[in-house]
Every structure is written in structure tokens, then in C-alpha cells.
Design an enzyme around this catalytic site. Structure first.
Site, PDB file in Angstrom:
ATOM      1  N   LYS A 204       1.067  -1.212   0.129  1.00 13.63           N
ATOM      2  CA  LYS A 204       0.088   0.060  -0.016  1.00 13.63           C
ATOM      3  C   LYS A 204       0.886   1.055   0.018  1.00 13.63           C
ATOM      4  O   LYS A 204       1.377   1.680   1.099  1.00 13.63           O
ATOM      5  CB  LYS A 204      -0.888  -0.026   1.162  1.00 13.63           C
ATOM      6  CG  LYS A 204      -2.124   1.022   1.174  1.00 13.63           C
ATOM      7  CD  LYS A 204      -3.127   0.453   0.164  1.00 13.63           C
ATOM      8  CE  LYS A 204      -4.345   1.320   0.138  1.00 13.63           C
ATOM      9  NZ  LYS A 204      -5.093   0.979  -1.134  1.00 13.63           N
ATOM     10  N   SER A 409      -8.802  -0.420  -4.884  1.00 16.94           N
ATOM     11  CA  SER A 409      -9.007  -0.310  -3.496  1.00 16.94           C
ATOM     12  C   SER A 409     -10.383   0.078  -3.235  1.00 16.94           C
ATOM     13  O   SER A 409     -11.153  -0.752  -3.307  1.00 16.94           O
ATOM     14  CB  SER A 409      -7.980   1.016  -3.240  1.00 16.94           C
ATOM     15  OG  SER A 409      -7.927   0.939  -1.631  1.00 16.94           O
TER      16      SER A 409
END
Length: 627
Positions: A204, A409
Site C-alpha cells: 500500500k 482499493s
């Protein structure tokens, strides 16, 4: 006597005020009535019939988008104030025009103009490429491309034309995929700002620019794999269309200094020798070529033509299915995902949920296709949208997700409540991870010799104050919340993909994938286009569609008020005369897109933090704009 004159003067001034006000009101009403009459006439007047041998000028102007952003009021105000509005071309308009032109006897040629094509992701480019290929195959009519110079995205589409021409002083710019980010850690340290990042997911990388001085090995690994596959598919498509040897594009880029030296720096000649274009033509030579292929328009002294915007009127006049006919509802989810309401160009948790509910409650809509083009955003808003899709399935209406350029996401989160997920091979998806940023500036306060002090009844009352160091108890609490949301994310994904949280975690951790890579890892069902998603919805809903016909598509959008419809009409009337002047005005659009995106997201993060909504402050966002 003096008081009498004063009274007369007062009466006279009031009478004049009343007379002047009445005159102004009547004039305003007259002007408004005139505008309504003109707009009504323009709206009801049908398009002028096309003449034979007309060339459709398919000019892709600005960004290629799923839906226009900005309300009619915002667009009109921008024009009235002389401000630039982002130029946009809607993907579905391009596809509809090419489909109609293929069977239109009046259209003899398509001129592909990609000179001003702005941002466009791989999925959108693939949709237009497939439409150009269908047009040529079905109609047998030529597609001709011309530009002063070709950008990488523009040339990808131009390569599908039967003839590709370039201005003698132009060039074809093929440079590859990838990007350089700006890393702010040292600068933030210097001014005394600490961005506390709370996240789950090794890959991430959204917050990395604020906490590091360069990309992590995990980021290099993940992005290298994605960019490599996308570039391979990109160059293969060009080489196939231009009948070049495999690897020809890459070799040409590697040899640019030698190839340019061989033609004395003439980039246009280099493009001819590399067989990227069929020839070099000035603008007047190109006009003569198009006149020869079609017909001469005596009024304009050029080739007979119709623009994309003008031709859409003929597409609409071609006939649409009865609105009461059972069909498929399409909800477009494009842009950043934010809490509450949002206009076109962003996904509001509440406003998008209302559109899905509207489709569910429409008896004529038997299935829903969610077209996703989003890098994510608010986890809470993503869940609001996902839940509404879940309720739609529970009501007996199939839901099919069609992934566009990016569905990562939060964009993946809203895709999980569906009967099928169809992605383009070049879609950027995955990035299943969660993060939060809590910036503090205690170092800056010290540098400025500023101090804080006060009394609170509990530690949490001042737990997050950007002027003070972050309380470790608050950081631990936020980390627990982020962990919880990640567990929910992977759990929902496991349920949707008929897998386990452990298996999802192995391909999650915030890592991005192409659509093809996601298919191999079970994150999507198959590779396909928007039309494939529609056909899947038709099959799941068991709709009866006659052979050779298409199902009714109903784009579910917010209903405009009467005033907004009038403003939208005024915008359409004003746009042609003002576009040239307004569209080229300088503004923030000159900033690089990644910087604009970072500033926008940081502003949103600051807004959330300022509200103290720690229950909604987790973000599922991917800094992964499509190449």
C-alpha cells in the site's frame, strides 16, 4: 412650504423607483422569454439531413471519460466568468457514433483526430480500438488518422486506421509507461511536519511519498510487474495493427539517437522509416485527400464533414427502444469516492447509493451494470455503495460490474457485491489495503517558538491536535480500526470470490494488478468489454432480445430540476461559440495530474481529520492512475 416640497420629492422618488423597477422586471421577463423560445426551438429542431459522401470527424477532445463532470450550473458559470472547464469526450458517445456511422450510407469516411486527446486509461483506449476495428470490418469504409504530432495515447488509436498521416514537422511520441514521484519526507522533516501513517498492506504505497525518500522494494516490484505487462500489450497492439515485427516499437525507442541522426534530426521522416505512419502531409494536402475520398463542400471550401458533437443528434434520431421495454440499468461510478453527496466526476457514498436504489425500484430495469472507474477513497462511502448493490441482488436483480481504466482499493470494494466482475486486460485493480494519515506539526511549532496548553477531562479530548505530538494511545486505536477495516475488506472479498481471507490476503496487501493478472489470481471473473458486461446482465436477467438487436440500456443518473435543464440547454447553446476561447485559457490544468490528485486527496484527508470523524477516517485509495 419646505415640508411640502420634501413630501413631493419623496413621492416622486418612490414613483420613479417603482417605475424603474417595473421596467427592469418587464425587460428581464422579456429576455428570459426570448431565451426560452430560442432554446426550445433549438431543442425541438431536428438535425439537418446529411449529404452523401460525408466524413465523420471523430475528434477526441480532452480527457476520455465515462461521464461528464461538473453540473450544468457549474459549466455555465465557468463559461460566463471566462474560466476554463476541462475538455472531455464521453466514451459511450464515441462508441455510439462509430456504431451508427458503420450503417449510415451518408458517412463514407471517418477522420480520426487525436491531436488534443488528454488523459485516457487502457480500458477506455481498448474500447475505442475495438470500436474502430468493428467499424472497418462491418462497413468496409476507411478510417484515416491525421495529426500535427501524435501523443502516445493518440497514436495507439491512430494505429488502428487504414491510413495514418503526420505533418512534415511533427513526430510520434512513444515513450513507454512509468512515472517519477516526488518524495516529501526530507522537506517535511525540515519544516517540522510529521505525517503519521497507519496502514495495512506491504504494497500500500499511497502514503510513501510523505514518509520516504524513494520507492520501497515492494513498490518497485509491484509497479514493475504491472507496467511491464501493460507496455507489452500496448506495443503488441500497435505492432499488430501496423504489421510490424514483434518488438519493433521497443527497438525503435532504444535506437532513437542513431535513427534521428540518420535522417538529420527529422522526427517525421523517422516515423515514416519506422513504418509508424504511411506518409507526411501538410494540412492543405490532407484536406485535398479527404475531398478526393469524399466530396467537396462548396460553402466551406473543404471536405464535406460532420463533427462528433453534431453527429450525436443523428445517433439519437436513429431510434431508441421504448422506455417501458425491460432493459439493463447502467450506473456510472467514476472518480474519487467521498462521503455524502457528490456530482458527476466523483462517487458520493449517498448519491451513488441513491442511483442504485433508483435502478432497483424501477420495474423496467431487470439488471444493473455498475461501470467502475475509480482509484478509491473513503472506506465508509465504499461500504454504503456496496451495501446498496447487495440489496439490489437480494431484490432479485442481477448486478454485473464492468471495470474501466481503474477499479482499485475502494473501487474494488464497491465491486464486491455482484454476480459477475468483468475487467479489461489493462484495468488497474486490486490494491486491497487500508491506510490513514494523521499529520502533526509539533516540529514546526518549535521552529516558530509557538506553544500550546490547556486542560481536558480525558486524554482523547485533545488526542489529535496537529500542533502537538500524536498521542501513542490514539495511534494504537486508529491502527486497530484500520486493521479491522482491512479484515472486513478481505473478508468481504473472500465471500464475494468464494475464497478464504487467507488466500485473499496473499494477493492483497495493497498490491495492484492488471485485469489479466487479477483474473489469474481469482479477483475478477473474466476479461471483457462493457458490452460483454451488458450481455452477461441480459443472460442473468433472462431478458429476451431479438436477434441482431441490442437490449435497452438506461443510464441511471440524477434527475435535473427544471432550472438545471434550462441551464444545461443554455450551456449547449453557448458552448460552440465560447469553446475555442475558454478551452485554451490557462489555469490549474497546467499542473501535472499526479500533483493535482495528491493535493485533492490531502485536502480531503485534512477535512476528515478536522471533523474528528475517526470512525470514517480510514481510506481505501490507490495512487495508481492508469498509464
Amino acid at each position: 412650504m419646505k415640508s411640502l416640497f420634501s413630501a413631493i420629492g419623496w413621492l416622486f422618488s418612490k414613483a420613479w423607483w417603482l417605475l424603474d423597477g417595473t421596467r427592469r422586471a418587464l425587460m428581464n421577463l422579456l429576455v428570459l422569454l426570448l431565451i426560452v423560445i430560442v432554446v426550445t426551438a433549438l431543442m425541438t429542431r431536428g438535425p439537418k439531413p446529411l449529404a452523401d459522401k460525408t466524413t465523420l470527424v471523430l475528434k477526441l477532445d480532452g480527457n476520455l471519460v465515462e461521464q461528464f463532470s461538473g453540473s450544468p450550473r457549474e459549466q455555465l458559470m465557468a463559461q460566463a466568468q471566462g474560466r476554463s472547464t476541462p475538455r472531455q469526450t464521453r466514451l459511450r458517445d464515441v462508441l455510439a457514433a462509430l456504431e451508427q456511422a458503420a450503417k449510415d450510407d451518408k458517412i463514407s469516411t471517418v477522420l480520426l483526430d487525436v491531436e488534443d486527446l488528454g488523459s485516457a486509461g487502457q480500458a477506455g483506449l481498448h474500447e475505442v480500438t475495438a470500436a474502430l476495428q468493428r467499424f472497418r470490418k462491418v462497413s468496409g469504409k476507411p478510417v484515416v488518422a491525421y495529426a500535427d504530432s501524435y501523443s502516445q495515447r493518440g497514436y495507439f488509436l491512430a494505429a488502428q486506421a487504414a491510413e495514418v498521416y503526420l505533418h512534415p514537422m511533427g513526430m510520434v511520441m512513444l515513450e513507454g509507461f512509468g512515472r517519477w514521484r516526488t518524495y516529501y519526507k526530507d522537506a517535511l522533516d525540515r519544516i517540522g511536519v510529521t505525517p503519521h501513517v497507519i496502514k495495512v498492506g506491504t504494497y500500500k504505497s499511497f502514503a510513501e511519498p510523505y514518509t520516504a525518500t524513494g520507492p520501497s522494494p515492494a513498490t518497485v516490484e509491484a509497479e514493475g510487474l504491472v507496467y511491464g505487462e501493460l507496455w507489452s500489450g500496448f506495443t503488441t497492439t500497435i505492432e499488430t495493427a501496423r504489421k510490424l515485427e514483434a518488438g519493433a516499437v521497443g527497438r525503435s525507442i532504444d535506437q532513437i539517437p542513431q535513427l534521428l541522426a540518420a535522417v538529420k534530426g527529422d522526427a517525421a521522416q523517422m516515423a515514416v522509416q519506422a513504418k509508424l505512419v504511411d506518409g507526411l502531409k501538410t494540412r492543405d494536402q490532407m484536406r485535398e485527400l479527404l475531398i478526393a475520398k469524399g466530396a467537396r463542400d462548396e460553402e466551406s471550401k473543404s471536405f464535406r464533414q460532420v463533427s462528433l458533437g453534431q453527429y450525436l443528434a443523428y445517433v439519437r434520431d436513429a431510434g431508441a427502444p421504448n422506455k417501458l421495454q425491460p432493459g439493463v440499468g447502467v450506473v456510472v461510478a467514476e472518480g474519487e469516492i467521498v462521503d455524502g453527496d457528490a456530482g458527476p466526476g466523483r462517487i458520493g457514498g449517498d448519491s451513488t447509493a441513491r442511483l442504485i436504489r433508483k435502478a432497483r425500484e424501477d420495474d423496467a430495469i431487470k439488471a444493473v451494470v455498475l461501470r467502475v472507474n475509480s482509484p478509491g477513497g473513503s472506506a465508509f462511502a465504499s461500504e454504503i455503495v456496496r451495501r446498496e448493490l447487495e440489496l439490489t441482488r437480494a431484490a432479485g436483480k442481477p448486478v454485473v460490474v464492468s471495470m474501466g481504466d481503474v477499479a482499485a482499493s475502494g473501487g474494488y470494494w464497491i465491486s464486491m457485491a455482484s454476480d459477475a466482475v468483468i475487467a479489461d486486460a489493462g484495468t488497474i485493480t486490486g490494491s486491497i489495503g487500508v491506510f490513514g494519515i494523521l499529520p502533526t506539526a509539533e516540529g514546526l511549532m518549535d521552529k516558530l517558538s509557538l506553544h500550546t496548553g490547556g486542560v481536558t477531562t480525558t486524554w482523547l479530548a485533545g488526542g489529535y491536535d496537529p500542533r502537538r505530538p500524536l498521542d501513542p494511545r490514539l495511534k494504537a486505536a486508529v491502527q486497530s480500526g484500520v486493521d479491522n477495516i482491512y479484515a472486513r475488506f478481505t473478508g468481504l472479498a473472500a465471500q464475494a470470490r468464494k475464497s478464504t481471507p487467507e488466500k485473499i490476503d496473499a494477493v492483497a496487501q495493497g498490491r495492484i494488478w492488471t485485469g489479466a493478472q487479477a483474473r489469474e489470481r481469482g479477483l475478477v471473473d473474466r476479461i471483457g468489454s462493457f458490452d460483454d458486461a451488458v450481455q452477461t446482465a441480459v443472460q442473468l436477467a433472462k431478458l429476451e432480445v431479438k436477434a441482431g438487436e441490442k437490449p435497452r440500456l438506461a443510464y441511471v443518473e440524477r434527475d435535473l430540476s427544471r432550472s438545471e435543464r434550462l441551464i444545461a440547454s443554455l450551456t449547449d447553446v453557448m458552448a460552440p461559440s465560447m469553446a475555442a476561447a475558454v478551452g485554451r485559457s490557462l489555469g490549474l490544468d497546467a499542473l501535472p495530474a499526479p500533483i493535482i490528485e495528491e493535493l485533492a486527496v490531502l485536502k480531503e484527508l485534512s477535512r476528515v481529520a478536522a471533523r474528528g470523524q475517526l470512525d470514517k477516517a480510514a481510506v481505501v485509495h490507490c495512487l495508481c492512475g492508469a498509464p
